[in-house]
Design a protein around this motif. Structure first.
Motif, PDB file in Angstrom:
ATOM      1  N   MET A 448      89.247  20.724  24.079  1.00  0.00           N
ATOM      2  CA  MET A 448      88.179  20.187  23.246  1.00  0.00           C
ATOM      3  C   MET A 448      86.990  19.722  24.079  1.00  0.00           C
ATOM      4  N   ASN A 449      87.261  19.130  25.253  1.00  0.00           N
ATOM      5  CA  ASN A 449      86.153  18.597  26.045  1.00  0.00           C
ATOM      6  C   ASN A 449      85.200  19.689  26.517  1.00  0.00           C
ATOM      7  N   GLU A 450      85.683  20.926  26.616  1.00  0.00           N
ATOM      8  CA  GLU A 450      84.810  22.027  27.004  1.00  0.00           C
ATOM      9  C   GLU A 450      83.827  22.362  25.885  1.00  0.00           C
ATOM     10  N   VAL A 451      84.308  22.353  24.642  1.00  0.00           N
ATOM     11  CA  VAL A 451      83.441  22.670  23.513  1.00  0.00           C
ATOM     12  C   VAL A 451      82.480  21.512  23.232  1.00  0.00           C
ATOM     13  N   THR A 452      83.013  20.285  23.257  1.00  0.00           N
ATOM     14  CA  THR A 452      82.142  19.130  22.976  1.00  0.00           C
ATOM     15  C   THR A 452      81.104  18.938  24.066  1.00  0.00           C
ATOM     16  N   ALA A 453      81.410  19.332  25.294  1.00  0.00           N
ATOM     17  CA  ALA A 453      80.418  19.216  26.369  1.00  0.00           C
ATOM     18  C   ALA A 453      79.196  20.068  26.056  1.00  0.00           C
ATOM     19  N   ASN A 454      79.418  21.273  25.533  1.00  0.00           N
ATOM     20  CA  ASN A 454      78.300  22.122  25.153  1.00  0.00           C
ATOM     21  C   ASN A 454      77.552  21.556  23.954  1.00  0.00           C
ATOM     22  N   ALA A 455      78.295  20.985  22.999  1.00  0.00           N
ATOM     23  CA  ALA A 455      77.628  20.360  21.840  1.00  0.00           C
ATOM     24  C   ALA A 455      76.813  19.151  22.289  1.00  0.00           C
ATOM     25  N   ASP A 456      77.360  18.389  23.257  1.00  0.00           N
ATOM     26  CA  ASP A 456      76.623  17.231  23.798  1.00  0.00           C
ATOM     27  C   ASP A 456      75.341  17.683  24.492  1.00  0.00           C
ATOM     28  N   ASP A 457      75.437  18.764  25.276  1.00  0.00           N
ATOM     29  CA  ASP A 457      74.245  19.277  25.954  1.00  0.00           C
ATOM     30  C   ASP A 457      73.201  19.728  24.932  1.00  0.00           C
ATOM     31  N   ALA A 458      73.657  20.370  23.859  1.00  0.00           N
ATOM     32  CA  ALA A 458      72.730  20.794  22.808  1.00  0.00           C
ATOM     33  C   ALA A 458      72.076  19.579  22.141  1.00  0.00           C
ATOM     34  N   LEU A 459      72.878  18.518  21.922  1.00  0.00           N
ATOM     35  CA  LEU A 459      72.330  17.298  21.326  1.00  0.00           C
ATOM     36  C   LEU A 459      71.305  16.658  22.257  1.00  0.00           C
ATOM     37  N   TYR A 460      71.609  16.651  23.558  1.00  0.00           N
ATOM     38  CA  TYR A 460      70.665  16.088  24.522  1.00  0.00           C
ATOM     39  C   TYR A 460      69.352  16.868  24.494  1.00  0.00           C
ATOM     40  N   GLN A 461      69.440  18.198  24.364  1.00  0.00           N
ATOM     41  CA  GLN A 461      68.234  19.005  24.280  1.00  0.00           C
ATOM     42  C   GLN A 461      67.455  18.686  23.014  1.00  0.00           C
ATOM     43  N   ALA A 462      68.180  18.442  21.920  1.00  0.00           N
ATOM     44  CA  ALA A 462      67.517  18.066  20.668  1.00  0.00           C
ATOM     45  C   ALA A 462      66.755  16.762  20.839  1.00  0.00           C
ATOM     46  N   LYS A 463      67.350  15.819  21.570  1.00  0.00           N
ATOM     47  CA  LYS A 463      66.684  14.539  21.819  1.00  0.00           C
ATOM     48  C   LYS A 463      65.423  14.746  22.665  1.00  0.00           C
ATOM     49  N   ARG A 464      65.544  15.604  23.685  1.00  0.00           N
ATOM     50  CA  ARG A 464      64.390  15.865  24.539  1.00  0.00           C
ATOM     51  C   ARG A 464      63.283  16.585  23.780  1.00  0.00           C
ATOM     52  N   ASP A 465      63.655  17.349  22.764  1.00  0.00           N
ATOM     53  CA  ASP A 465      62.666  18.085  21.979  1.00  0.00           C
ATOM     54  C   ASP A 465      62.030  17.242  20.891  1.00  0.00           C
ATOM     55  N   GLY A 466      62.307  15.951  20.881  1.00  0.00           N
ATOM     56  CA  GLY A 466      61.590  15.056  19.976  1.00  0.00           C
ATOM     57  C   GLY A 466      62.368  14.528  18.808  1.00  0.00           C
ATOM     58  N   ASN A 467      63.703  14.706  18.788  1.00  0.00           N
ATOM     59  CA  ASN A 467      64.537  14.198  17.696  1.00  0.00           C
ATOM     60  C   ASN A 467      64.330  15.000  16.407  1.00  0.00           C
ATOM     61  N   ASN A 468      65.260  14.786  15.458  1.00  0.00           N
ATOM     62  CA  ASN A 468      65.187  15.399  14.132  1.00  0.00           C
ATOM     63  C   ASN A 468      65.157  16.926  14.217  1.00  0.00           C
TER      64      ASN A 468
END
Length: 478
Positions: A448-468
């Protein structure tokens, strides 16, 4: 369960009748004009909070997000090169100034030089540039300050560290005090409030009164204000000014106190009251205190009755409350079950945007209510086979079995749009909720940590792109 509902409704009706009767008697003597004035004052508090968030917390969050960029850290880490590439630094700072409409700067610890987005540079010499050495030794990683006295600015300074935790200097953002005074003046004309921002030494950092603004690092102190010295000695000592009535320029004012923990500042809002409102307010406060004691005692009786009925009549179909959503361990167990069943699985990790700022500004009660509403929204929108859980204090996770990555992305987009329709707490109708989403997917058995790590990275990118926004990162296959 029907018996419980009947009892529940009967008690609520009784409770409502008692409350309405008491409140009606308390308010009988208050005229319609005064009620309308009081309601208008309450409604004007929300724009005050919006102003603070937009003018102070927004620059802080922008600076915090940018301070984590690899480009900035690599630029300031000059251990090998010996000096910052000033042309590259200036180009980055000017790009940020053009994009966000604020000034930016870098202050290098190794080179002891400050580079500003307006093209100027300052040598950081101890004894000549006081702010740098003052805040360098401060335990806080984010500080707010006033400076650039020829054109006074409000600054947010963030400490920057390399990957080994070595201090590289400061990255910061600034806004001209002229813009603050213009906004404060417009707000005062519309709502009548005065703003006073003080630091932990009671020095006045910002104010809607231009005469209270610091000049050439000469700060005026809260304790020097004429209305402050008229307060009781104990109140002055405790600095507990919330709901205190003071006289400013011959008029009664009511003080509202808001703690701005991110800056270690306190905001005081001074609302003018006429003589009639002041007299009624004092009598009304005493009546409300008595009323609340009666209502609270009644509430305790009702709560205990409902509690004992609820214990015996719980249904297996009761939905999770936020505190009872599956935690990480339960989510991992469900994930492993899906893997054992050899089912393809998409994972979505969700973060409520700016939740920390909302919690700090409006209090934990408002934060808890937002979490409840957000949880109710998610659990009502997912499919029966999906699993919703808590991932952290302000993050949620959804397991989407038998769901492809593009379908999961569309589901996340629909949820993102739906979040904006969540009703804010009744006391803060101007709050606008958004959330960021990170999506990942696996079609084969993986930890699971392998899949969630990618989801976390995607979420971090969403935050860097300005949220929402929704971002997806799939696992690379060899």
């Amino acid at each position: 369960m029907s018996i419980f509902r009947t009892l529940h409704r009967s008690i609520l009706v009784l409770f409502a009748v008692v409350v309405v009767s008491i409140v009606t008697l308390v308010h009988f003597s208050i005229s319609k004009i005064v009620a309308e004035q009081s309601r208008a004052q309450q409604e004007s508090m929300s724009p005050a909070i919006d102003l603070v968030i937009d003018q102070m917390f927004k620059p802080l969050h922008i600076a915090e997000t940018l301070s984590k960029s690899r480009e900035l850290i690599d630029l300031m880490d000059i251990e090998e090169n010996g000096e910052i590439d000033q042309s590259k630094a200036l180009a980055m700072l000017q790009r940020l100034e053009q994009e966000f409409g604020m000034i930016f700067f870098i202050a290098s610890e190794q080179q002891r030089k400050q580079i500003n987005s307006d093209g100027t540079t300052i040598d950081l010499i101890e004894g000549e540039v006081s702010w740098y050495f003052k805040y360098k030794d401060s335990p806080r990683n984010a500080v707010a300050d006033i400076g650039k006295w020829e054109d006074t600015h409000f600054y947010i300074d963030l400490k920057i560290y390399d990957d080994d935790g070595r201090f590289l200097g400061f990255f910061g953002v600034g806004k001209s005090l002229t813009s603050f005074l213009s906004i404060f003046d417009a707000y005062k004309r519309e709502y009548g409030y005065d703003f006073i921002f003080v630091d932990n030494n009671d020095d006045i950092m910002l104010s809607s009164d231009p005469q209270l603004i610091a000049e050439f690092s000469d700060f005026k102190n809260l304790t020097q204000l004429p209305w402050f010295v008229t307060l009781d000695e104990q109140i002055q000592l405790d600095k507990n000014l919330n709901n205190q009535l003071v006289i400013v320029s011959g008029m009664d004012h009511l003080i509202a106190e808001i703690i701005l923990g991110q800056f270690d500042w306190t905001l005081y809002l001074l609302s003018p009251l006429d003589a009639r409102q002041t007299e009624i307010s004092r009598g009304f406060i005493a009546s409300v205190v008595t009323l609340l004691v009666v209502i609270f005692a009644l509430f305790l009786v009702i709560y205990n009755i409902l509690y004992y009925f609820r214990k015996d009549m719980q249904s297996n179909g009761v939905q999770f409350t936020p505190a009872r959503l599956p935690d990480r361990l339960m989510v991992e167990q469900k994930y492993n079950e899906f893997m054992d069943q050899k089912r393809a699985l998409a994972i979505v990790i969700i973060d409520i945007d700016n939740f920390t700022a909302i919690n700090d500004t409006f209090g934990r009660n408002v934060g808890d209510e937002i979490i409840e509403r957000f949880t109710a929204f998610l659990t009502s929108k997912v499919r029966d086979r999906d699993v919703v859980g808590r991932w952290s204090s302000e993050e949620f996770i959804i397991l989407l079995p038998d769901t492809g990555p593009h379908e999961a992305y569309d589901i996340a987009q629909n949820l993102r749009h739906g979040v904006t329709t969540i009703q804010p707490p009744a006391s803060h109708q101007n709050l606008f909720l958004t959330a960021s989403f990170g999506v990942s997917y696996t079609a084969t058995q993986r930890p699971m940590n392998e899949v969630t790590a990618n989801a976390d990275d995607a979420l971090y990118q969403a935050k860097r792109d300005g949220n929402n926004v929704v971002r997806m990162q799939l696992i690379e296959t060899n």
